[in-house]
Design a protein around this motif. Structure first.
Motif, PDB file in Angstrom:
ATOM      1  N   HIS A   1      36.446 -18.616  -2.445  1.00  0.00           N
ATOM      2  CA  HIS A   1      37.461 -17.719  -3.006  1.00  0.00           C
ATOM      3  C   HIS A   1      38.588 -18.483  -3.688  1.00  0.00           C
ATOM      4  O   HIS A   1      39.739 -18.052  -3.662  1.00  0.00           O
TER       5      HIS A   1
ATOM      6  N   THR B   1      40.833 -19.666  -6.741  1.00  0.00           N
ATOM      7  CA  THR B   1      41.331 -19.042  -7.958  1.00  0.00           C
ATOM      8  C   THR B   1      42.623 -19.749  -8.343  1.00  0.00           C
ATOM      9  O   THR B   1      42.867 -20.869  -7.903  1.00  0.00           O
ATOM     10  N   THR B   2      43.459 -19.095  -9.142  1.00  0.00           N
ATOM     11  CA  THR B   2      44.754 -19.667  -9.506  1.00  0.00           C
ATOM     12  C   THR B   2      45.870 -18.831  -8.881  1.00  0.00           C
ATOM     13  O   THR B   2      45.674 -17.656  -8.557  1.00  0.00           O
TER      14      THR B   2
ATOM     15  N   ASN C   1      46.440 -15.619 -10.789  1.00  0.00           N
ATOM     16  CA  ASN C   1      45.545 -14.499 -10.470  1.00  0.00           C
ATOM     17  C   ASN C   1      45.947 -13.779  -9.185  1.00  0.00           C
ATOM     18  O   ASN C   1      45.834 -12.558  -9.093  1.00  0.00           O
ATOM     19  N   THR C   2      46.413 -14.526  -8.192  1.00  0.00           N
ATOM     20  CA  THR C   2      46.797 -13.878  -6.933  1.00  0.00           C
ATOM     21  C   THR C   2      48.124 -13.142  -7.059  1.00  0.00           C
ATOM     22  O   THR C   2      48.449 -12.321  -6.199  1.00  0.00           O
TER      23      THR C   2
ATOM     24  N   ASP D   1      42.313 -17.236  -2.701  1.00  0.00           N
ATOM     25  CA  ASP D   1      42.671 -15.817  -2.692  1.00  0.00           C
ATOM     26  C   ASP D   1      42.448 -15.312  -1.271  1.00  0.00           C
ATOM     27  O   ASP D   1      41.315 -15.034  -0.871  1.00  0.00           O
TER      28      ASP D   1
END
Length: 192
Positions: free
Chosen positions: A15, A17-18, A21-22, A41
């Protein structure tokens, strides 16, 4: 267990991401940060975790789990009015701690010394609530007072605990607890 090894566990690796994004607010269709810092995430981790169990309602969770300057952080983004959100934030903290500790097979003794917490909020959505909190303390908020408090906090290297999270959670559940307006959080990230 080292922090990088913790985030190397399969449930976390699945999971990645950046931070941007969160930080996305579905209702407002906007991000609270543009940072491309790699994070986990934690909402997605929670979803994968609870699939193994039959539970209702589904636990709440913080938005991100990150390593920043070698330190572990839970990060929660709130773009709404904190008057309505603060109870949910506290619930997310407790439920995320339970999930995290079970996943890494640790106790609160571990998080107390190795895990930090950051709440990032939208000041414009929460101005009335912060004013209410200050009035309870018989302090009248004005733009100049707000600016003075921010400046004094920065000079003293002290993060203002508007919502009482540090008082409630630091030293018992987390190593350090921070509350940042989204603009201040983005400035803090640039300094890292």
């Amino acid at each position: 267990m080292k922090n990088k090894a913790i985030l190397g566990l399969p449930i976390f690796c699945n999971h990645e991401t950046t931070l941007k994004n969160t930080s996305y607010n579905d209702a407002a269709h906007r991000y609270m940060t543009e940072s491309l810092l790699p994070v986990v995430d934690f909402d997605d981790v929670k979803t994968e975790y609870v699939r193994m169990y039959s539970c209702s309602p589904t636990p709440q969770s913080n938005d991100a789990l990150a390593i920043i300057d070698g330190e572990l952080y839970f990060i929660e983004f709130k773009d709404g009015n904190m008057r309505r959100e603060i109870h949910g934030v506290k619930r997310k903290i407790f439920e995320s701690l339970l999930l995290f500790c079970d996943i890494i097979n640790a106790t609160i003794s571990f998080t107390r010394t190795r895990l930090n917490y950051i709440l990032v909020y939208n000041k414009q959505k929460s101005e009335a609530y912060i004013k209410h909190l200050l009035e309870r303390e018989e302090v009248q908020e004005t733009p100049s007072l707000d600016s003075l408090m921010d400046d004094l906090g920065k000079l003293a290297h002290h993060n203002i605990d508007y919502f009482g999270l540090r008082q409630q959670f630091q030293n018992i559940y987390f190593k350090e607890v921070y509350t940042y307006k989204k603009e201040d959080f983005n400035e803090w990230l640039r300094q890292k």
